[in-house]
Design a protein around this motif. Structure first.
Motif, PDB file in Angstrom:
ATOM      1  N   GLY A 185       0.832  -1.199   0.000  1.00 47.53           N
ATOM      2  CA  GLY A 185       0.000   0.000   0.000  1.00 47.53           C
ATOM      3  C   GLY A 185       0.863   1.244   0.000  1.00 47.53           C
ATOM      4  N   GLY A 227      -0.695   4.482  -1.290  1.00 42.81           N
ATOM      5  CA  GLY A 227      -1.963   4.878  -0.696  1.00 42.81           C
ATOM      6  C   GLY A 227      -1.806   6.081   0.213  1.00 42.81           C
ATOM      7  N   GLY A 243       3.422  -2.409  -5.155  1.00 39.91           N
ATOM      8  CA  GLY A 243       2.172  -1.927  -5.725  1.00 39.91           C
ATOM      9  C   GLY A 243       1.902  -2.642  -7.032  1.00 39.91           C
ATOM     10  N   VAL A 280      -5.674   6.100  -4.058  1.00 39.04           N
ATOM     11  CA  VAL A 280      -5.980   4.676  -4.146  1.00 39.04           C
ATOM     12  C   VAL A 280      -6.680   4.401  -5.471  1.00 39.04           C
ATOM     13  CG1 VAL A 280      -7.228   2.752  -3.100  1.00 39.04           C
ATOM     14  CG2 VAL A 280      -6.189   4.505  -1.650  1.00 39.04           C
ATOM     15  N   VAL A 315      -3.077  -2.095   3.252  1.00 35.81           N
ATOM     16  CA  VAL A 315      -4.039  -2.223   2.158  1.00 35.81           C
ATOM     17  C   VAL A 315      -5.408  -2.585   2.704  1.00 35.81           C
ATOM     18  CG1 VAL A 315      -2.330  -2.853   0.438  1.00 35.81           C
ATOM     19  CG2 VAL A 315      -3.358  -4.628   1.837  1.00 35.81           C
TER      20      VAL A 315
END
Length: 501
Positions: A10, A13, A34, A318, A78
């Protein structure tokens, strides 16, 4: 310090995108994972010599194993909140089990997981999303790695979903009709403190294997948060009228029409607000001491970053920045289903650099260079259908990066001075791409083209393409001419249809 890298799942993010530079600042080597390496590389820290970008998918156990191989610890940042799917709990379950397998094969020593606060009570059970977050934490402990679970309530920071929902509602509505969730107590925490706790847990082995509640110094409800925001922002006090019969689904709808936060994410947030989210232990304050920001101070800092356009990450980060498989296929049209494309091109006389500058400023307040009312109408319809609409705008600055949201598109490729490729994220009966290409022929001549590609889903998708076709013809021709005008160039060869035969 251990020289092995730390895996951040993540990494692009909201939280991960801010944690990576903090870990680098503290001297850690980072393996940023990712689905798109290009998206990772486009982050400000993406080309740091102590960052290794790897491609990994939480639903691909082998890619996770490769990403974790050689790492000493992993941050699990995540989740499936905000994704338009009904089986998010199953997706989160599948991802967690894959992580357990990958951690075992890679001999990971630790996993640090950011979950959610809340207790499952008989009279008030946890919402589906909070229950799913708790389940993920339990699954991760099934493997050999020692798991540290940090449970947080609302995160207050520039670009966070909780802060942006408060900001837009308070800024735009002098009076709000809400469900009774505005009276539920919560213990928000500043993003700065969340990052401090995450990095601190990595650096303190005493936190291994523990579940720790993290929160700020204030316990208050959303009514009090709205009041506090109004005071800090210097706007008149907002009046709130709670109604017991106003359902979370109806609340989600009107909140999504007022704010740019996606309806699917709003629904998760509002549904979870029926649960009191307060820290039940303060062990983290002893294990990882730091100065905790009050809600007032967290809001003030978030507003300052927003006003000065220095938002490092936001909730819109995201999203997939991967090229759809169908878009790169070179099979005949009759192989693999119907695909449509149409476009226009023109030759311009003038500075190619200025043309590119205009192209990459597209979207947001700048608009789309022609037919903005039509774009806004399409965005309004998309919001009604629970899509992002046009409310996300564009990222700060004139140079959007791969992975950035751009109105109801996402940038999946950006080749300086040559190409900008957008993937549609609006609600569609299919998948769509929009591509801008520049080709310089000599010093003051550049070819510009706009091409839309569409993979329809069923008969509805085919009908949608043909219904939109006349609008595309008018929009594309005039957009090219207006881009030329904004760049101060001359249209040497007028826009003409691109032929593919």
């Amino acid at each position: 310090m251990d020289d092995r890298p730390v895996l951040v799942l993540g990494s692009t993010g909201y939280v991960g995108g801010r944690l990576v530079p903090l870990l680098l600042e503290r001297g850690h080597k980072v393996r940023a994972a990712g689905r798109s390496i290009e998206k990772i590389k486009s982050r400000p820290w993406g080309n740091n010599p102590n960052v290794e970008a790897v491609q990994a998918d939480m639903h691909d156990a082998e890619s996770l194993k490769l990403a974790a191989d050689g790492c000493r610890a992993a941050f699990y940042l995540v989740h499936s909140m905000g994704r338009p799917t009904r089986d998010f709990a199953e997706q989160e379950r599948d991802a967690a089990y894959n992580m357990v397998r990958a951690a075992g094969k890679a001999n990971l020593e630790r996993i640090i997981y950011l979950g959610g606060l809340g207790e499952d009570l008989d009279d008030r059970p946890l919402s589906k999303h909070l229950r799913s977050r708790a389940e993920v934490g339990r699954i991760l402990t099934l493997g050999p790695a020692k798991v540290t679970t940090l449970r947080a309530a609302q995160i207050i920071g520039s670009g966070s979903s909780s802060f942006e929902m408060i900001r837009y509602l308070a800024d735009r509505l002098p009076m709000m009709v809400t469900p009774t969730w505005v009276r539920t107590k919560a213990q928000p925490i500043a993003i700065r403190n969340v990052l401090g706790y995450l990095a601190g847990c990595l650096e303190n082995d005493e936190t291994a294997g523990l579940t720790l509640d993290i929160g700020g110094p204030d316990i208050l409800n959303y009514t009090e948060l709205f009041k506090l925001y109004s005071e800090v922002a210097g706007i008149p006090k907002r009046h709130i009228l709670p109604l017991p019969f106003l359902s979370p689904r109806l609340s989600s709808f009107w909140v999504s029409m007022i704010t740019p936060v996606p309806m699917t994410l709003i629904r998760s947030l509002i549904d979870g607000l029926r649960n009191e989210v307060i820290c039940r232990n303060d062990d983290i304050t002893r294990l990882v001491p730091q100065d905790l920001l009050s809600c007032r101070e967290a809001i003030r800092r978030a507003l300052e970053k927003t006003e000065h356009q220095k938002v490092e990450t936001c909730l819109f980060d995201v999203g997939s920045a991967c090229m759809p498989e169908w878009a790169g296929a070179h099979d005949p049209d009759y192989a693999g289903g119907t695909r449509f494309d149409m476009g226009y091109k023109a030759r311009l006389q003038g500075d190619p650099k200025k043309v590119w500058e205009v192209v990459q400023r597209i979207g947001g307040e700048q608009g789309w260079y022609y037919g903005d009312p039509l774009w806004r109408l399409r965005g309004f319809i998309d919001r009604i259908l629970a899509g992002p609409g046009m409310s996300r705008g564009r990222p700060h600055g004139d140079k959007p990066k791969v992975g950035d949201a751009l109105d109801f598109w996402r940038i999946i490729a950006s080749d300086e001075g040559k190409r900008l490729l957008l993937l549609a994220e609006m609600r569609l009966p299919g998948e769509a791409l929009l591509e801008f290409k520049l080709e310089t022929h000599w010093e003051n001549a550049v070819d510009i083209s706009m091409t839309a590609r569409f993979l329809p889903r069923g008969l509805t998708g085919i009908l949608y393409w043909y219904a939109m076709y006349p609008f595309h013809v008018v929009l594309f021709k005039n957009m090219i001419e207006n881009i030329s005008s904004h760049a101060g160039t001359h249209v040497y060869s007028p826009p003409e249809r691109i032929r593919n035969d």
